[in-house]
Design a protein around this motif. Sequence first.
Motif, PDB file in Angstrom:
ATOM      1  N   CYS A   1       0.833  -1.205   0.000  1.00 16.67           N
ATOM      2  CA  CYS A   1       0.000   0.000   0.000  1.00 16.67           C
ATOM      3  C   CYS A   1       0.870   1.258   0.000  1.00 16.67           C
ATOM      4  CB  CYS A   1      -0.922   0.013   1.211  1.00 16.67           C
ATOM      5  SG  CYS A   1      -2.269  -1.176   1.097  1.00 16.67           S
ATOM      6  N   ALA A   2       1.912   1.254   0.806  1.00 17.38           N
ATOM      7  CA  ALA A   2       2.813   2.410   0.865  1.00 17.38           C
ATOM      8  C   ALA A   2       3.484   2.638  -0.483  1.00 17.38           C
ATOM      9  CB  ALA A   2       3.855   2.209   1.959  1.00 17.38           C
ATOM     10  N   LEU A   3       3.918   1.560  -1.125  1.00 16.03           N
ATOM     11  CA  LEU A   3       4.533   1.674  -2.446  1.00 16.03           C
ATOM     12  C   LEU A   3       3.532   2.211  -3.467  1.00 16.03           C
ATOM     13  CD1 LEU A   3       6.901   1.273  -4.379  1.00 16.03           C
ATOM     14  CD2 LEU A   3       6.139  -1.099  -4.662  1.00 16.03           C
ATOM     15  N   ALA A   4       2.323   1.719  -3.431  1.00 18.15           N
ATOM     16  CA  ALA A   4       1.294   2.169  -4.365  1.00 18.15           C
ATOM     17  C   ALA A   4       1.011   3.661  -4.189  1.00 18.15           C
ATOM     18  CB  ALA A   4       0.012   1.361  -4.178  1.00 18.15           C
ATOM     19  N   ILE A   5       0.894   4.105  -2.950  1.00 12.37           N
ATOM     20  CA  ILE A   5       0.642   5.527  -2.686  1.00 12.37           C
ATOM     21  C   ILE A   5       1.820   6.363  -3.156  1.00 12.37           C
ATOM     22  CG2 ILE A   5       0.384   7.245  -0.844  1.00 12.37           C
ATOM     23  CD1 ILE A   5      -1.304   5.089   0.639  1.00 12.37           C
ATOM     24  N   ALA A   6       3.028   5.902  -2.863  1.00  7.97           N
ATOM     25  CA  ALA A   6       4.226   6.645  -3.279  1.00  7.97           C
ATOM     26  C   ALA A   6       4.285   6.769  -4.794  1.00  7.97           C
ATOM     27  CB  ALA A   6       5.480   5.956  -2.750  1.00  7.97           C
ATOM     28  N   LEU A   7       3.997   5.701  -5.497  1.00  6.76           N
ATOM     29  CA  LEU A   7       4.069   5.722  -6.963  1.00  6.76           C
ATOM     30  C   LEU A   7       2.947   6.547  -7.589  1.00  6.76           C
ATOM     31  CD1 LEU A   7       5.178   2.064  -7.726  1.00  6.76           C
ATOM     32  CD2 LEU A   7       6.585   4.140  -7.743  1.00  6.76           C
ATOM     33  N   LEU A   8       1.788   6.559  -6.959  1.00  6.58           N
ATOM     34  CA  LEU A   8       0.662   7.328  -7.498  1.00  6.58           C
ATOM     35  C   LEU A   8       0.856   8.839  -7.331  1.00  6.58           C
ATOM     36  CD1 LEU A   8      -2.378   5.148  -6.395  1.00  6.58           C
ATOM     37  CD2 LEU A   8      -1.549   5.534  -8.725  1.00  6.58           C
ATOM     38  N   THR A   9       1.577   9.231  -6.288  1.00 10.50           N
ATOM     39  CA  THR A   9       1.735  10.656  -6.010  1.00 10.50           C
ATOM     40  C   THR A   9       3.146  11.160  -6.319  1.00 10.50           C
ATOM     41  OG1 THR A   9       2.327  10.215  -3.699  1.00 10.50           O
ATOM     42  CG2 THR A   9      -0.015  10.580  -4.201  1.00 10.50           C
ATOM     43  N   ILE A  10       3.966  10.354  -6.951  1.00  9.44           N
ATOM     44  CA  ILE A  10       5.386  10.643  -7.110  1.00  9.44           C
ATOM     45  C   ILE A  10       5.681  11.900  -7.925  1.00  9.44           C
ATOM     46  CG2 ILE A  10       5.825   9.259  -9.171  1.00  9.44           C
ATOM     47  CD1 ILE A  10       8.331   8.203  -7.681  1.00  9.44           C
TER      48      ILE A  10
ATOM     49  N   PHE B   1      25.359   7.128  -7.835  1.00 16.86           N
ATOM     50  CA  PHE B   1      24.200   6.426  -8.390  1.00 16.86           C
ATOM     51  C   PHE B   1      23.284   7.392  -9.135  1.00 16.86           C
ATOM     52  CE2 PHE B   1      19.705   5.323  -7.961  1.00 16.86           C
ATOM     53  CZ  PHE B   1      19.680   4.150  -8.690  1.00 16.86           C
ATOM     54  N   MET B   2      22.981   8.527  -8.488  1.00 17.31           N
ATOM     55  CA  MET B   2      22.052   9.481  -9.088  1.00 17.31           C
ATOM     56  C   MET B   2      22.628  10.132 -10.338  1.00 17.31           C
ATOM     57  SD  MET B   2      19.238   9.166  -7.569  1.00 17.31           S
ATOM     58  CE  MET B   2      18.311  10.555  -8.187  1.00 17.31           C
ATOM     59  N   ARG B   3      23.941  10.237 -10.417  1.00 21.30           N
ATOM     60  CA  ARG B   3      24.565  10.796 -11.628  1.00 21.30           C
ATOM     61  C   ARG B   3      24.227   9.927 -12.843  1.00 21.30           C
ATOM     62  NH1 ARG B   3      28.668  14.543 -12.601  1.00 21.30           N
ATOM     63  NH2 ARG B   3      30.034  14.078 -14.368  1.00 21.30           N
ATOM     64  N   GLY B   4      24.311   8.623 -12.669  1.00 21.95           N
ATOM     65  CA  GLY B   4      23.921   7.717 -13.743  1.00 21.95           C
ATOM     66  C   GLY B   4      22.425   7.733 -13.982  1.00 21.95           C
TER      67      GLY B   4
ATOM     68  N   LEU C   1      19.139   9.300 -17.460  1.00 22.01           N
ATOM     69  CA  LEU C   1      17.881   8.834 -18.045  1.00 22.01           C
ATOM     70  C   LEU C   1      16.887   9.974 -18.256  1.00 22.01           C
ATOM     71  CD1 LEU C   1      17.328   5.628 -15.879  1.00 22.01           C
ATOM     72  CD2 LEU C   1      18.256   5.753 -18.198  1.00 22.01           C
ATOM     73  N   GLY C   2      17.036  11.029 -17.474  1.00 21.69           N
ATOM     74  CA  GLY C   2      16.136  12.175 -17.549  1.00 21.69           C
ATOM     75  C   GLY C   2      16.089  12.879 -16.214  1.00 21.69           C
ATOM     76  N   ASP C   3      15.549  14.080 -16.212  1.00 22.20           N
ATOM     77  CA  ASP C   3      15.529  14.844 -14.968  1.00 22.20           C
ATOM     78  C   ASP C   3      14.123  15.224 -14.517  1.00 22.20           C
ATOM     79  OD1 ASP C   3      14.920  16.730 -16.854  1.00 22.20           O
ATOM     80  OD2 ASP C   3      16.611  18.042 -16.406  1.00 22.20           O
ATOM     81  N   ALA C   4      13.146  14.475 -14.945  1.00 18.05           N
ATOM     82  CA  ALA C   4      11.775  14.717 -14.497  1.00 18.05           C
ATOM     83  C   ALA C   4      11.647  14.364 -13.017  1.00 18.05           C
ATOM     84  CB  ALA C   4      10.803  13.879 -15.321  1.00 18.05           C
ATOM     85  N   ALA C   5      10.734  15.015 -12.360  1.00 16.94           N
ATOM     86  CA  ALA C   5      10.532  14.780 -10.922  1.00 16.94           C
ATOM     87  C   ALA C   5      10.268  13.305 -10.635  1.00 16.94           C
ATOM     88  CB  ALA C   5       9.389  15.630 -10.406  1.00 16.94           C
ATOM     89  N   ILE C   6       9.486  12.673 -11.473  1.00 15.36           N
ATOM     90  CA  ILE C   6       9.162  11.254 -11.240  1.00 15.36           C
ATOM     91  C   ILE C   6      10.426  10.380 -11.309  1.00 15.36           C
ATOM     92  CG2 ILE C   6       8.572  10.733 -13.652  1.00 15.36           C
ATOM     93  CD1 ILE C   6       6.321   8.961 -12.522  1.00 15.36           C
ATOM     94  N   LEU C   7      11.333  10.696 -12.215  1.00 16.66           N
ATOM     95  CA  LEU C   7      12.573   9.911 -12.315  1.00 16.66           C
ATOM     96  C   LEU C   7      13.474  10.142 -11.115  1.00 16.66           C
ATOM     97  CD1 LEU C   7      13.524  10.109 -16.077  1.00 16.66           C
ATOM     98  CD2 LEU C   7      12.967   8.079 -14.769  1.00 16.66           C
ATOM     99  N   LEU C   8      13.552  11.380 -10.634  1.00 14.79           N
ATOM    100  CA  LEU C   8      14.400  11.661  -9.481  1.00 14.79           C
ATOM    101  C   LEU C   8      13.862  11.016  -8.202  1.00 14.79           C
ATOM    102  CD1 LEU C   8      15.516  15.360  -9.872  1.00 14.79           C
ATOM    103  CD2 LEU C   8      16.940  13.338  -9.885  1.00 14.79           C
ATOM    104  N   ARG C   9      12.556  10.887  -8.102  1.00 12.77           N
ATOM    105  CA  ARG C   9      11.954  10.339  -6.886  1.00 12.77           C
ATOM    106  C   ARG C   9      11.803   8.825  -6.902  1.00 12.77           C
ATOM    107  NH1 ARG C   9       7.693  15.126  -7.111  1.00 12.77           N
ATOM    108  NH2 ARG C   9       8.980  16.706  -6.104  1.00 12.77           N
ATOM    109  N   LEU C  10      11.860   8.214  -8.060  1.00  5.77           N
ATOM    110  CA  LEU C  10      11.621   6.776  -8.166  1.00  5.77           C
ATOM    111  C   LEU C  10      12.568   5.927  -7.314  1.00  5.77           C
ATOM    112  CD1 LEU C  10       9.763   4.718  -9.462  1.00  5.77           C
ATOM    113  CD2 LEU C  10      11.320   4.633 -11.398  1.00  5.77           C
ATOM    114  N   PRO C  11      13.890   6.177  -7.296  1.00  6.48           N
ATOM    115  CA  PRO C  11      14.744   5.347  -6.443  1.00  6.48           C
ATOM    116  C   PRO C  11      14.360   5.404  -4.958  1.00  6.48           C
ATOM    117  CG  PRO C  11      16.083   6.568  -7.993  1.00  6.48           C
ATOM    118  CD  PRO C  11      14.674   7.101  -8.107  1.00  6.48           C
TER     119      PRO C  11
END
Length: 75
Positions: A6-15, A55-58, A62-72
Amino acid sequence: MPASACALAIALLTIGLDSFWFDESVTLRVSRLANGTFIETITTREPFWALYYLFMRGWVALGDAAILLRLPSAL
């Protein structure tokens, strides 16, 4: 396990809903530094975060969208 799912689902939906926070902006800025400046920064100013920034440099390649920065962090 269900609570984690549930926590993962909420995080991914609002990322991608909010704009960048200060720490995310710093991560993006450090990740985009020129090679020499990047090495200097992670060895002298930010040694405790060196692996994260490497890690984040690599990842930022891939891109600098907010969703990509928050995904890890969400995973």
